[in-house]
Write a protein that holds these residues in place. Structure first.
Motif, PDB file in Angstrom:
ATOM      1  N   THR A 100      51.968  25.279  29.036  1.00  0.00           N
ATOM      2  CA  THR A 100      52.547  25.918  30.204  1.00  0.00           C
ATOM      3  C   THR A 100      52.214  27.396  30.158  1.00  0.00           C
ATOM      4  OG1 THR A 100      54.377  24.360  30.165  1.00  0.00           O
ATOM      5  CG2 THR A 100      54.683  26.363  31.444  1.00  0.00           C
ATOM      6  N   PRO A 101      51.588  27.906  31.213  1.00  0.00           N
ATOM      7  CA  PRO A 101      51.246  29.331  31.206  1.00  0.00           C
ATOM      8  C   PRO A 101      52.505  30.189  31.259  1.00  0.00           C
ATOM      9  CG  PRO A 101      50.638  28.329  33.304  1.00  0.00           C
ATOM     10  CD  PRO A 101      51.136  27.233  32.413  1.00  0.00           C
ATOM     11  N   PRO A 102      52.460  31.363  30.655  1.00  0.00           N
ATOM     12  CA  PRO A 102      53.619  32.248  30.696  1.00  0.00           C
ATOM     13  C   PRO A 102      53.845  32.796  32.110  1.00  0.00           C
ATOM     14  CG  PRO A 102      51.775  33.356  29.679  1.00  0.00           C
ATOM     15  CD  PRO A 102      51.355  31.936  29.902  1.00  0.00           C
ATOM     16  N   PHE A 103      55.041  33.312  32.350  1.00  0.00           N
ATOM     17  CA  PHE A 103      55.362  33.902  33.643  1.00  0.00           C
ATOM     18  C   PHE A 103      54.467  35.102  33.913  1.00  0.00           C
ATOM     19  CE2 PHE A 103      57.784  37.034  36.127  1.00  0.00           C
ATOM     20  CZ  PHE A 103      57.945  36.305  37.293  1.00  0.00           C
ATOM     21  N   ASP A 104      53.923  35.173  35.115  1.00  0.00           N
ATOM     22  CA  ASP A 104      53.096  36.299  35.533  1.00  0.00           C
ATOM     23  C   ASP A 104      53.842  37.024  36.646  1.00  0.00           C
ATOM     24  OD1 ASP A 104      51.181  38.079  36.434  1.00  0.00           O
ATOM     25  OD2 ASP A 104      49.541  36.631  36.337  1.00  0.00           O
ATOM     26  N   PRO A 105      54.293  38.253  36.417  1.00  0.00           N
ATOM     27  CA  PRO A 105      55.096  38.949  37.426  1.00  0.00           C
ATOM     28  C   PRO A 105      54.340  39.244  38.724  1.00  0.00           C
ATOM     29  CG  PRO A 105      54.624  40.400  35.585  1.00  0.00           C
ATOM     30  CD  PRO A 105      54.135  39.033  35.208  1.00  0.00           C
ATOM     31  N   ARG A 106      53.021  39.135  38.710  1.00  0.00           N
ATOM     32  CA  ARG A 106      52.262  39.330  39.947  1.00  0.00           C
ATOM     33  C   ARG A 106      52.489  38.184  40.920  1.00  0.00           C
ATOM     34  NH1 ARG A 106      46.288  39.586  38.005  1.00  0.00           N
ATOM     35  NH2 ARG A 106      47.096  37.861  36.809  1.00  0.00           N
ATOM     36  N   PHE A 107      52.939  37.030  40.405  1.00  0.00           N
ATOM     37  CA  PHE A 107      53.138  35.837  41.225  1.00  0.00           C
ATOM     38  C   PHE A 107      54.538  35.276  40.985  1.00  0.00           C
ATOM     39  CE2 PHE A 107      48.738  36.143  39.728  1.00  0.00           C
ATOM     40  CZ  PHE A 107      48.085  36.334  40.932  1.00  0.00           C
ATOM     41  N   PRO A 108      55.578  35.941  41.506  1.00  0.00           N
ATOM     42  CA  PRO A 108      56.955  35.536  41.207  1.00  0.00           C
ATOM     43  C   PRO A 108      57.435  34.316  41.989  1.00  0.00           C
ATOM     44  CG  PRO A 108      56.977  37.390  42.698  1.00  0.00           C
ATOM     45  CD  PRO A 108      55.531  37.138  42.328  1.00  0.00           C
ATOM     46  N   ASN A 109      56.737  33.939  43.042  1.00  0.00           N
ATOM     47  CA  ASN A 109      57.194  32.851  43.892  1.00  0.00           C
ATOM     48  C   ASN A 109      56.900  31.490  43.292  1.00  0.00           C
ATOM     49  OD1 ASN A 109      58.009  34.738  45.831  1.00  0.00           O
ATOM     50  ND2 ASN A 109      55.944  34.833  46.659  1.00  0.00           N
ATOM     51  N   GLN A 110      57.533  30.499  43.852  1.00  0.00           N
ATOM     52  CA  GLN A 110      57.352  29.141  43.369  1.00  0.00           C
ATOM     53  C   GLN A 110      55.935  28.636  43.644  1.00  0.00           C
ATOM     54  OE1 GLN A 110      60.337  26.606  44.995  1.00  0.00           O
ATOM     55  NE2 GLN A 110      60.322  25.252  43.242  1.00  0.00           N
ATOM     56  N   ASN A 111      55.373  29.031  44.773  1.00  0.00           N
ATOM     57  CA  ASN A 111      54.023  28.614  45.126  1.00  0.00           C
ATOM     58  C   ASN A 111      53.024  29.348  44.231  1.00  0.00           C
ATOM     59  OD1 ASN A 111      51.538  28.112  46.295  1.00  0.00           O
ATOM     60  ND2 ASN A 111      52.270  28.335  48.387  1.00  0.00           N
ATOM     61  N   GLN A 112      52.306  28.620  43.411  1.00  0.00           N
ATOM     62  CA  GLN A 112      51.398  29.204  42.431  1.00  0.00           C
ATOM     63  C   GLN A 112      49.926  29.110  42.842  1.00  0.00           C
ATOM     64  OE1 GLN A 112      52.332  30.812  39.289  1.00  0.00           O
ATOM     65  NE2 GLN A 112      54.057  30.982  40.687  1.00  0.00           N
ATOM     66  N   THR A 113      49.663  28.908  44.121  1.00  0.00           N
ATOM     67  CA  THR A 113      48.289  28.782  44.606  1.00  0.00           C
ATOM     68  C   THR A 113      47.476  30.033  44.313  1.00  0.00           C
ATOM     69  OG1 THR A 113      49.030  27.298  46.345  1.00  0.00           O
ATOM     70  CG2 THR A 113      46.886  28.310  46.642  1.00  0.00           C
ATOM     71  N   ARG A 114      48.013  31.191  44.615  1.00  0.00           N
ATOM     72  CA  ARG A 114      47.276  32.440  44.375  1.00  0.00           C
ATOM     73  C   ARG A 114      47.067  32.680  42.878  1.00  0.00           C
ATOM     74  NH1 ARG A 114      48.411  36.958  48.795  1.00  0.00           N
ATOM     75  NH2 ARG A 114      48.709  35.600  50.571  1.00  0.00           N
ATOM     76  N   ASN A 115      48.051  32.320  42.089  1.00  0.00           N
ATOM     77  CA  ASN A 115      47.928  32.456  40.636  1.00  0.00           C
ATOM     78  C   ASN A 115      46.780  31.591  40.130  1.00  0.00           C
ATOM     79  OD1 ASN A 115      48.394  32.912  37.928  1.00  0.00           O
ATOM     80  ND2 ASN A 115      50.493  32.184  37.950  1.00  0.00           N
ATOM     81  N   CYS A 116      46.705  30.375  40.612  1.00  0.00           N
ATOM     82  CA  CYS A 116      45.631  29.457  40.254  1.00  0.00           C
ATOM     83  C   CYS A 116      44.272  30.072  40.589  1.00  0.00           C
ATOM     84  CB  CYS A 116      45.835  28.136  40.994  1.00  0.00           C
ATOM     85  SG  CYS A 116      44.368  27.154  41.284  1.00  0.00           S
ATOM     86  N   TYR A 117      44.126  30.506  41.832  1.00  0.00           N
ATOM     87  CA  TYR A 117      42.861  31.062  42.311  1.00  0.00           C
ATOM     88  C   TYR A 117      42.485  32.324  41.541  1.00  0.00           C
ATOM     89  CZ  TYR A 117      39.349  32.751  45.628  1.00  0.00           C
ATOM     90  OH  TYR A 117      38.189  33.198  46.204  1.00  0.00           O
ATOM     91  N   GLN A 118      43.441  33.210  41.316  1.00  0.00           N
ATOM     92  CA  GLN A 118      43.166  34.460  40.620  1.00  0.00           C
ATOM     93  C   GLN A 118      42.718  34.218  39.186  1.00  0.00           C
ATOM     94  OE1 GLN A 118      43.128  37.583  42.066  1.00  0.00           O
ATOM     95  NE2 GLN A 118      42.070  38.013  40.157  1.00  0.00           N
ATOM     96  N   ASN A 119      43.336  33.270  38.506  1.00  0.00           N
ATOM     97  CA  ASN A 119      42.932  32.973  37.133  1.00  0.00           C
ATOM     98  C   ASN A 119      41.571  32.297  37.081  1.00  0.00           C
ATOM     99  OD1 ASN A 119      44.958  33.745  34.949  1.00  0.00           O
ATOM    100  ND2 ASN A 119      46.239  33.015  36.618  1.00  0.00           N
ATOM    101  N   PHE A 120      41.243  31.494  38.098  1.00  0.00           N
ATOM    102  CA  PHE A 120      39.903  30.913  38.187  1.00  0.00           C
ATOM    103  C   PHE A 120      38.867  32.028  38.320  1.00  0.00           C
ATOM    104  CE2 PHE A 120      36.306  29.133  40.536  1.00  0.00           C
ATOM    105  CZ  PHE A 120      36.030  28.000  39.803  1.00  0.00           C
TER     106      PHE A 120
END
Length: 87
Positions: free
Chosen positions: A15-35
Motif C-alpha cells: 500500500t503506497p503511503p499517503f501523499d498530501p498532494r492527493f488528499p481526496n479519495q479519488n486517486q486517479t491523478r495520483n496514479c497518473y502522476q506516479n506513472f
C-alpha cells in the motif's frame, strides 16, 4: 526503458503511503502522476548512467494505484509516440 517494470512481479501486496498532494479519495491523478514520475526517473537516470533503483518507488506506487488496463494503454501510447503526457 520498461525492463524494470517487466521484472517486478505485480503480485506483491503493498500500500503506497499517503501523499498530501492527493488528499481526496479519488486517486486517479495520483496514479497518473506516479506513472509519469516513473518514466521521467528512468529517462533521467539512464541518461546520466546512474542506478535505476530509486525509480522503483514510483513503479510500486503506480502499479498499486492504477488499473492494469490504463497502464497497458499508456505503455502502448508511449511506444507509438502518442502518449499525451510529457516524459
Amino acid at each position: 526503458m520498461l525492463d524494470v517494470a517487466a521484472q517486478m512481479p505485480h503480485t506483491e501486496k503493498w500500500t503506497p503511503p499517503f501523499d498530501p498532494r492527493f488528499p481526496n479519495q479519488n486517486q486517479t491523478r495520483n496514479c497518473y502522476q506516479n506513472f509519469l514520475d516513473y518514466h521521467r526517473c528512468i529517462k533521467n537516470m539512464s541518461r546520466r548512467g546512474k542506478d535505476l533503483r530509486p525509480c522503483e518507488y514510483y513503479l510500486r506506487v503506480y502499479r498499486s494505484l492504477c488499473p492494469s488496463s490504463w497502464v497497458q494503454r499508456w505503455t502502448e501510447q508511449i511506444k507509438e509516440g502518442t502518449f499525451p503526457g510529457k516524459i
